[in-house]
Design an enzyme around this catalytic site. Structure first.
Site, PDB file in Angstrom:
ATOM      1  N   GLU A  68       7.549   1.415  -4.567  1.00  0.00           N
ATOM      2  CA  GLU A  68       8.182   2.647  -4.106  1.00  0.00           C
ATOM      3  C   GLU A  68       8.842   3.388  -5.272  1.00  0.00           C
ATOM      4  O   GLU A  68       9.175   2.780  -6.305  1.00  0.00           O
ATOM      5  CB  GLU A  68       9.239   2.309  -3.058  1.00  0.00           C
ATOM      6  CG  GLU A  68       8.679   1.648  -1.801  1.00  0.00           C
ATOM      7  CD  GLU A  68       8.011   2.628  -0.843  1.00  0.00           C
ATOM      8  OE1 GLU A  68       7.323   3.556  -1.299  1.00  0.00           O
ATOM      9  OE2 GLU A  68       8.173   2.447   0.376  1.00  0.00           O
ATOM     10  N   HIS A 101       3.735   6.109  -4.075  1.00  0.00           N
ATOM     11  CA  HIS A 101       3.695   4.661  -4.313  1.00  0.00           C
ATOM     12  C   HIS A 101       2.262   4.171  -4.524  1.00  0.00           C
ATOM     13  O   HIS A 101       1.309   4.750  -4.017  1.00  0.00           O
ATOM     14  CB  HIS A 101       4.438   3.867  -3.230  1.00  0.00           C
ATOM     15  CG  HIS A 101       3.790   3.759  -1.894  1.00  0.00           C
ATOM     16  ND1 HIS A 101       4.502   3.768  -0.710  1.00  0.00           N
ATOM     17  CD2 HIS A 101       2.505   3.604  -1.519  1.00  0.00           C
ATOM     18  CE1 HIS A 101       3.694   3.622   0.300  1.00  0.00           C
ATOM     19  NE2 HIS A 101       2.470   3.522  -0.154  1.00  0.00           N
ATOM     20  N   ASP A 147      -1.106  -6.071  -1.607  1.00  0.00           N
ATOM     21  CA  ASP A 147       0.178  -6.228  -0.918  1.00  0.00           C
ATOM     22  C   ASP A 147       0.018  -6.773   0.499  1.00  0.00           C
ATOM     23  O   ASP A 147      -1.107  -6.865   1.023  1.00  0.00           O
ATOM     24  CB  ASP A 147       0.928  -4.884  -0.891  1.00  0.00           C
ATOM     25  CG  ASP A 147       0.055  -3.707  -0.466  1.00  0.00           C
ATOM     26  OD1 ASP A 147      -1.043  -3.932   0.058  1.00  0.00           O
ATOM     27  OD2 ASP A 147       0.482  -2.560  -0.669  1.00  0.00           O
ATOM     28  N   ASN A 149       4.666   9.332  -1.053  1.00  0.00           N
ATOM     29  CA  ASN A 149       5.754   9.464  -2.035  1.00  0.00           C
ATOM     30  C   ASN A 149       5.323   9.002  -3.426  1.00  0.00           C
ATOM     31  O   ASN A 149       6.154   8.825  -4.303  1.00  0.00           O
ATOM     32  CB  ASN A 149       6.977   8.667  -1.565  1.00  0.00           C
ATOM     33  CG  ASN A 149       6.656   7.199  -1.342  1.00  0.00           C
ATOM     34  OD1 ASN A 149       5.557   6.744  -1.657  1.00  0.00           O
ATOM     35  ND2 ASN A 149       7.614   6.452  -0.816  1.00  0.00           N
TER      36      ASN A 149
END
Ligand code: GLP
Length: 240
Positions: A142, A137, A66, A135
């Protein structure tokens, strides 16, 4: 999923580097998927040492997970700069064989299509390194109500913006969007090396490994991958 428990961060870094090195030794022209974040820094340092001791990166190709939208390669917090500083500048990899999504692309959607096609043209990823966000990811995929399959442009959640603000002068400077390999891009990798350390990841690690497979915890999909090695320290495994 194989789980390798280490006593601490240093040991996890060394073990993960051994696995990555083994991949490169067995297949010198491996396509390796790489990750950023604070977790793999120690592993990259170990790989630099291994390169100095003879591990050859000259035929390796890398594709990163990413990149932030709007950060130029030379920006202090761009993932390109992170990779240069932590690995690429210190090993004998050919710069032209290192790939990240272009966060400055005028058309982010077209850049996602280009990146996905690039990975396919390389024959896919032999081994993908992953960390995990607080979280759940992976890459920048996400939590959501569905799995996003291919490389895509993602709006970061408040939780991720908060978590990553520690690297920026202020929260306002954290980019709100990122380009990330999709879930299918990641799941198509031949092998996955999942590196997770510290107590703050213990709860999300438990959900990812033992909880239901759900896009609300993107990393949970790794339960369906046929070849995942999780390297985690005792703190990260403390909730299992
Ligand atoms: C970022 C990256 C992820 C990484 C995560 C965790 O959001 N996009 O690939 O796994 O951070 O980072 P850290 O290792 O610093 O906790």
């Amino acid at each position: 999923m194989r789980i390798i428990r280490t006593k601490d961060y240093a040991e996890a870094s060394a073990v993960a580097a051994e696995i990555m090195a083994a991949q490169i030794i067995l297949k010198p022209d491996s396509v390796i998927g790489l990750a950023t974040g604070s977790t793999p820094v120690g592993m990259y340092a170990e790989l630099v040492k291994k390169n100095q001791a003879g591990l050859d990166f000259s035929s390796v190709t890398t594709v990163n997970l990413d990149e932030y939208v709007g950060l130029a390669p030379e920006h202090e917090q761009s993932y390109r700069r992170f990779m240069n500083e932590n690995l690429f500048d210190h090993v004998n990899i050919k710069p032209e064989n290192t790939h990240l999504p272009d966060g400055m692309a005028a058309d982010p959607e077209a850049e996602c299509v280009r990146y996905e096609a690039l990975i396919k043209s390389l024959g896919g990823i032999d081994m993908q390194l992953l960390g995990i966000g607080h979280n759940g990811h992976i890459g920048f995929n996400e939590p959501s109500d569905h799995f996003v399959l291919d490389t895509n442009c993602i709006s970061l959640t408040e939780r991720t913006i908060e978590a990553n603000s520690r690297f920026f002068a202020s929260r306002d400077e954290v980019p709100r969007r990122a380009l990330s390999m999709g879930i299918r891009t990641i799941m198509n990798a031949g092998r996955i090396l999942l590196l997770i350390t510290s107590r703050e990841k213990a709860e999300i690690l438990k959900k990812a490994v033992c909880g239901p497979v759900t896009p609300a915890v993107p990393a949970s999909i790794l339960q369906l991958h046929k070849d995942v090695t999780l390297v985690a320290d005792a703190e990260a495994l403390s909730a299992l």
